[in-house]
Design an enzyme around this catalytic site. Structure first.
Site, PDB file in Angstrom:
ATOM      1  N   LYS A 222      42.657  59.884 -18.363  1.00 56.29           N
ATOM      2  CA  LYS A 222      43.046  61.862 -17.720  1.00 56.29           C
ATOM      3  C   LYS A 222      44.137  62.178 -16.905  1.00 56.29           C
ATOM      4  CE  LYS A 222      38.189  63.690 -16.589  1.00 56.29           C
ATOM      5  NZ  LYS A 222      37.927  64.234 -16.475  1.00 56.29           N
TER       6      LYS A 222
ATOM      7  N   TYR B 251      56.889  76.552  10.569  1.00 52.81           N
ATOM      8  CA  TYR B 251      56.526  77.762  10.353  1.00 52.81           C
ATOM      9  C   TYR B 251      55.503  78.701  11.286  1.00 52.81           C
ATOM     10  CZ  TYR B 251      59.849  76.600   6.520  1.00 52.81           C
ATOM     11  OH  TYR B 251      60.865  76.424   5.432  1.00 52.81           O
TER      12      TYR B 251
END
Length: 845
Positions: free
Chosen positions: A513, A739
């Site tokens: 999955k 940043y």
């Protein structure tokens, strides 16, 4: 040397059967790997979970008529077939190979050790191929089965053999030594690999050394071997640490100085020559030390070690220093893995230029056929050089291999292949594939057009001199440099490791999955299908549909069924997991309307996970419901353990198991037939055999990321996430990075910007030193915040880092568990969070 069936029977001391004149050329242990069935013997090897006897029919249908078996078989079912029954099939294979080896009086280099065997074998081939017709082990054919298959390739044209030998447990080497019978031995080193198969390191040393019990010369690395081994008279060693042994000194080839440069390592060496015979001294003869210098085209220590082992072999073979100096400059890195990558126009390319012979071609075609499913296969092949086989016979076999694999088109490169196929056209010989001929690689590149390849699986396989890396570059999608390598060989190793913990009758369901835990559902599922797991499981129906379109025919359980997916499931033969009365009744009504009796379903029980499933209070009602319907067929009953990896929760886990056992017994009684029962996940498989019932579900453990950390199960790394350095920047103390100026430098620093960010799945939580990456043999911390597409690492203390260098985010050097811990999460989230824009590359070793 030609053999016939009568020869084979005589060697195995069996009665000469009818049709004794049948020719025998190939020994086959895998029904998918048959080259010429009319000249093949199929060995039905009996394994711990699968027996070759189950593949006799498949081999027979392909045309094989001679079989070596242990179990009795009904000959009437196989008209014209000859069955030779022996006590042990592997032993019979080894007996034939040992007899074959005795027919040749040529130098045979036998290589063993803990690491580096395949590299040394391939580099010796590169260094010696201009002087010898060499037969060598394909890939890593070094096992109880691989060694005899390697030796069987020897023929009258060969003048040298290089055979790799590996063992993982005591008692395995004697049979292989009898097969190889090396005249020159190479013991690369003694490391920790396969320690679990031996009582002590000394026992492992002695077992491996059995390969050389009758070998007059053994070459090794003194720095990586016990002193007791170096004391043996026939041992010649290289190293950097002088030792006095038996009145003489080791090493015979000494590293005096070593200097690493940007792309090479300069090594100053001193070699002791026996003045009487110009060979290395024997600890007692008068010797003259000679110094010389080598420029090795590698900078990593492991490559330098392996190259020096090869250099000492050449010295012992009598090669002059200038010849060695020139040849080692030409050494090429050895890619020991087949790599399946995305290519142009939704195609895939399998770049397998590691070796170029009939056996490795067969292995590559087998792997590609498994992965291609229903998609067309195209082969781009060069001449097979130095085969020692008559050209018409060689290329007849190649054509047969391509035909057996279902190849639709062949791009043949080289004068030999072109000549063969042009002559075939003159005599109007037909092939089931279209042929395009090119004398040189440059001619092929000039002719190629993107329109030639559309949704195909392409095999690229060529001898080094044809420089097929140019073709690979043209075919492969040159996009995002961040990739995730999925090692399918390691995945199969992990699968077998877990299977070894199961009872023989216990089935295995593999979880694929969430895009195969981020690894690529179709590619992973095809490999699992080839390994004959019993079931696959996906989360949603569309995942199952994708697998069916990829050619997967195994039973597939869908865990999250809903009414909108019923059509898709039925149309693609998917089996729903039903967990409540509303969904059960809705599916029953749908199947009744479709008129599909006995449609398979799976019943999910809630025993304490409290996510999905029928509660224990509903079991009696569920039994009555199931008893009174005749449309659905219950294939399995399952539940989910909540804390199977945690010893502190064992009381709760045992309570779950007991609730499940009682409820599933009631359901079976109501149904009147037996069903598959499964509750054990990856951790439970290892923790307690009483939790296995008659099927288990293996998930994250397939990928080597088990939550149970102990030495009882040797798992291998499957997924490696890596990227490259985009730029190097020299900054001063006090400057900031990323940043919000979050990365404040406390010293003058060298900062590398690497091509991965949170859009690729590298969490922002890994910023400001929480994350670590592996580059040039060392660990580098992140600096500042993680950006969308980039992040920065501090490489101040790692010399030589430059733009373009490979950086590992997780893999062999940094485990995915370490990354998960740093991100305060689990390995599942890390793996499934890797963005689909990150290119997956599939590796087969």
């Amino acid at each position: 040397m030609p053999y016939c069936l009568g020869d084979i029977a005589a060697i195995l001391q069996q009665n000469i059967p009818p049709n004794a004149a049948l020719p025998v050329e190939y020994l086959v242990t895998d029904s998918r790997n048959i080259i010429d069935p009319a000249k093949s013997i199929f060995f039905a090897i009996k394994g711990p979970r699968r027996s070759g006897i189950n593949f006799v029919n498949e081999a027979y249908q392909q045309g094989v008529r001679i079989f070596i078996v242990e179990e009795s078989i009904e000959p009437a079912l196989y008209a014209g077939a000859i069955f030779i029954q022996v006590p042990g099939v592997i032993e019979a294979l080894q007996q034939l190979a040992a007899h074959h080896r005795k027919q040749f009086n040529i130098p045979v280099i036998g290589i063993t050790g803990s690491n580096g065997k395949t590299i040394v074998k391939e580099w010796l081939y590169q260094l010696l191929q201009s002087d010898y017709h060499i037969v060598r082990s394909p890939r890593s054919y070094n096992s109880q089965i691989g060694v005899p298959l390697s030796v069987w390739q020897m023929n009258a044209q060969h003048t040298l053999a290089i055979i790799e030998v590996g063992i993982s447990a005591k008692g395995e080497m004697n049979a292989l030594a009898n097969i190889v019978q090396p005249t020159i031995g190479v013991f690369t080193n003694l490391g920790e690999a396969h320690n679990q198969g031996f009582d002590t390191p000394t026992q492992k040393l002695e077992e491996k050394a059995l390969l050389f019990q009758h070998t007059p010369l053994i070459i090794t690395a003194a720095d990586y071997m016990p002193a007791a081994f170096l004391q043996r008279d026939k041992v010649v060693a290289w190293g950097s640490k002088p030792q006095e042994i038996n009145g003489g000194s080791i090493p015979h080839l000494q590293v005096v100085k070593q200097e690493k440069k940007l792309t090479e390592t300069i090594v100053q060496l001193q070699y002791k020559i026996n003045e009487s015979n110009n060979q290395v001294d024997d600890h007692s003869a008068s010797t003259t030390p000679v110094q010389f210098e080598l420029a090795l085209p590698f900078t990593d220590e492991v490559s330098v070690q392996n190259a020096l082992t090869c250099v000492l072999v050449l010295l012992q073979l009598g090669y002059a220093f200038p010849v060695i100096q020139q040849r080692v400059k030409q050494l090429q890195p050895v890619e020991m893995r087949m790599q399946l990558k995305r290519a142009i126009n939704q195609s895939y390319v399998l770049n397998d230029s590691y070796s170029n012979d009939k056996v490795s071609l067969s292995l590559a075609l087998q792997f590609l056929k498994e992965q291609a499913g229903n998609q067309p296969i195209v082969a781009i092949l060069s001449d097979i050089v130095e085969s020692g086989e008559p050209l018409e016979q060689l290329y007849n076999h190649i054509a047969q291999q391509l035909s057996n694999a279902g190849v639709k088109e062949l791009y043949a490169v080289g004068p030999q292949m072109c000549s063969y196929f042009k002559e075939a056209q003159l005599v109007k010989k037909s092939f089931p594939f279209k042929v395009h001929c090119f004398e040189q690689t440059s001619n092929l590149l000039e002719a190629l057009n993107e329109s030639h390849f559309q949704q195909q699986y392409i095999l690229l396989k060529g001898a080094r001199k044809f420089a097929f890396e140019q073709v690979a570059h043209w075919l492969e999608q040159q996009v995002h440099q961040t990739i995730m390598e999925i090692n399918l060989t390691a995945m199969v190793h992990n699968l077998k490791a877990y299977q070894s913990l199961l009872q023989p009758q216990t089935k295995m369901m593999a979880m694929v999955k969430a895009f195969g835990y981020g690894s690529g559902a179709g590619e992973v599922a095809r490999r699992l299908q080839q390994q004959q797991v019993d079931y696959l499981s996906v989360a949603y129906a569309d995942e199952g549909v994708t697998l069916r379109k990829a050619g997967i025919h195994l039973p597939i359980m869908v865990m999250s069924a809903d009414e909108y997916s019923f059509d898709a499931m039925v149309n693609h033969s998917l089996e729903p997991e039903l967990f409540s009365f509303p969904i059960l009744e809705a599916f029953h009504q749908y199947i009744a309307q479709q008129g599909l009796p006995q449609y398979p379903i799976h019943i999910k029980l809630n025993t304490g996970m409290n996510r999905l499933g029928f509660d224990t209070a509903e079991i009696d009602q569920l039994c009555n419901w199931l008893r009174n319907q005749h449309i659905l067929r219950v294939k399995s009953v399952l539940s989910h353990l909540a804390a199977s990896e945690d010893k502190n929760e064992d009381a709760f886990t045992k309570q779950q198991v007991q609730l499940f056992s009682n409820a599933s017994a009631k359901i079976e009684n109501a149904l009147g037939y037996s069903v598959i029962k499964h509750i054990a996940n990856t951790a439970a498989i290892r923790r307690n055999s009483d939790w296995q019932f008659n099927m288990v579900r293996l998930g994250i453990g397939l990928y080597g990321a088990d939550n149970i950390q102990d030495a009882e199960l040797s798992l291998q790394t499957v997924a490696t996430l890596k990227t490259t350095v985009a730029q190097i920047r020299h900054l001063k103390a006090g400057e900031t990075v990323s940043y919000n100026r979050s990365g404040v430098l406390t010293r003058d620093s060298i900062i590398a910007t690497v091509r991965i960010g949170y859009a690729d799945g590298y969490s922002r939580r890994m910023g400001n030193g929480n994350g670590k990456m592996y580059v040039r043999g060392s660990i580098a911390p992140t600096v500042g915040k993680i950006c969308m597409d980039m992040c920065m690492i501090d490489v101040t203390d790692i010399p030589g880092v430059k733009a373009g260098d490979t950086v590992e985010i997780f893999g062999k050097h940094i485990s995915i568990q370490e990354v998960a811990k740093a991100a305060d999460t689990i390995a599942y989230e890390i793996m499934t969070g890797i963005s689909l824009r990150v290119k997956r590359v599939y590796i087969e070793e």
